[in-house]
Design a protein around this motif. Structure first.
Motif, PDB file in Angstrom:
ATOM      1  N   LYS A 196      -5.057   1.708   7.092  1.00  0.00           N
ATOM      2  CA  LYS A 196      -4.510   2.818   6.325  1.00  0.00           C
ATOM      3  C   LYS A 196      -3.062   2.531   5.931  1.00  0.00           C
ATOM      4  O   LYS A 196      -2.251   2.148   6.773  1.00  0.00           O
ATOM      5  N   LYS A 197      -2.760   2.729   4.661  1.00  0.00           N
ATOM      6  CA  LYS A 197      -1.401   2.528   4.170  1.00  0.00           C
ATOM      7  C   LYS A 197      -0.524   3.686   4.643  1.00  0.00           C
ATOM      8  O   LYS A 197      -0.897   4.846   4.528  1.00  0.00           O
ATOM      9  N   ASP A 198       0.622   3.356   5.196  1.00  0.00           N
ATOM     10  CA  ASP A 198       1.572   4.363   5.668  1.00  0.00           C
ATOM     11  C   ASP A 198       2.520   4.712   4.532  1.00  0.00           C
ATOM     12  O   ASP A 198       3.362   3.908   4.152  1.00  0.00           O
ATOM     13  N   ASN A 199       2.368   5.877   3.980  1.00  0.00           N
ATOM     14  CA  ASN A 199       3.234   6.322   2.896  1.00  0.00           C
ATOM     15  C   ASN A 199       4.371   7.206   3.395  1.00  0.00           C
ATOM     16  O   ASN A 199       5.134   7.742   2.598  1.00  0.00           O
ATOM     17  N   ASP A 200       4.477   7.366   4.713  1.00  0.00           N
ATOM     18  CA  ASP A 200       5.448   8.282   5.286  1.00  0.00           C
ATOM     19  C   ASP A 200       6.763   7.629   5.677  1.00  0.00           C
ATOM     20  O   ASP A 200       7.682   8.325   6.104  1.00  0.00           O
ATOM     21  N   CYS A 201       6.857   6.313   5.587  1.00  0.00           N
ATOM     22  CA  CYS A 201       8.101   5.678   6.001  1.00  0.00           C
ATOM     23  C   CYS A 201       8.359   4.414   5.187  1.00  0.00           C
ATOM     24  O   CYS A 201       7.461   3.887   4.535  1.00  0.00           O
TER      25      CYS A 201
END
Length: 57
Positions: free
Chosen positions: A41-46
């Motif tokens: 899953k790509k982390d778009n939060d940081c």
């Protein structure tokens, strides 16, 4: 070969009861499709920040 390596890493992680694995890649790396197909899953939060020592040789 990349798929086998990633799957082996996930199996090792599960055997050791680790919480998970992190993977870092360039934004233009075409292997992102492989990662997503294998349920990474790509982390778009940081964001990741790096400091490069331009004085060091």
């Amino acid at each position: 070969m990349g798929e086998a390596l990633l799957n082996h890493a996930k199996i090792h992680c599960a055997k050791k009861n680790y919480k998970g694995l992190a993977l870092e890649t360039a934004t233009d790396n075409p292997a992102q499709k492989l990662y997503e197909r294998l349920e990474w899953k790509k982390d778009n939060d940081c964001f990741h920040y790096f400091w490069k020592n331009t004085i060091a040789q």
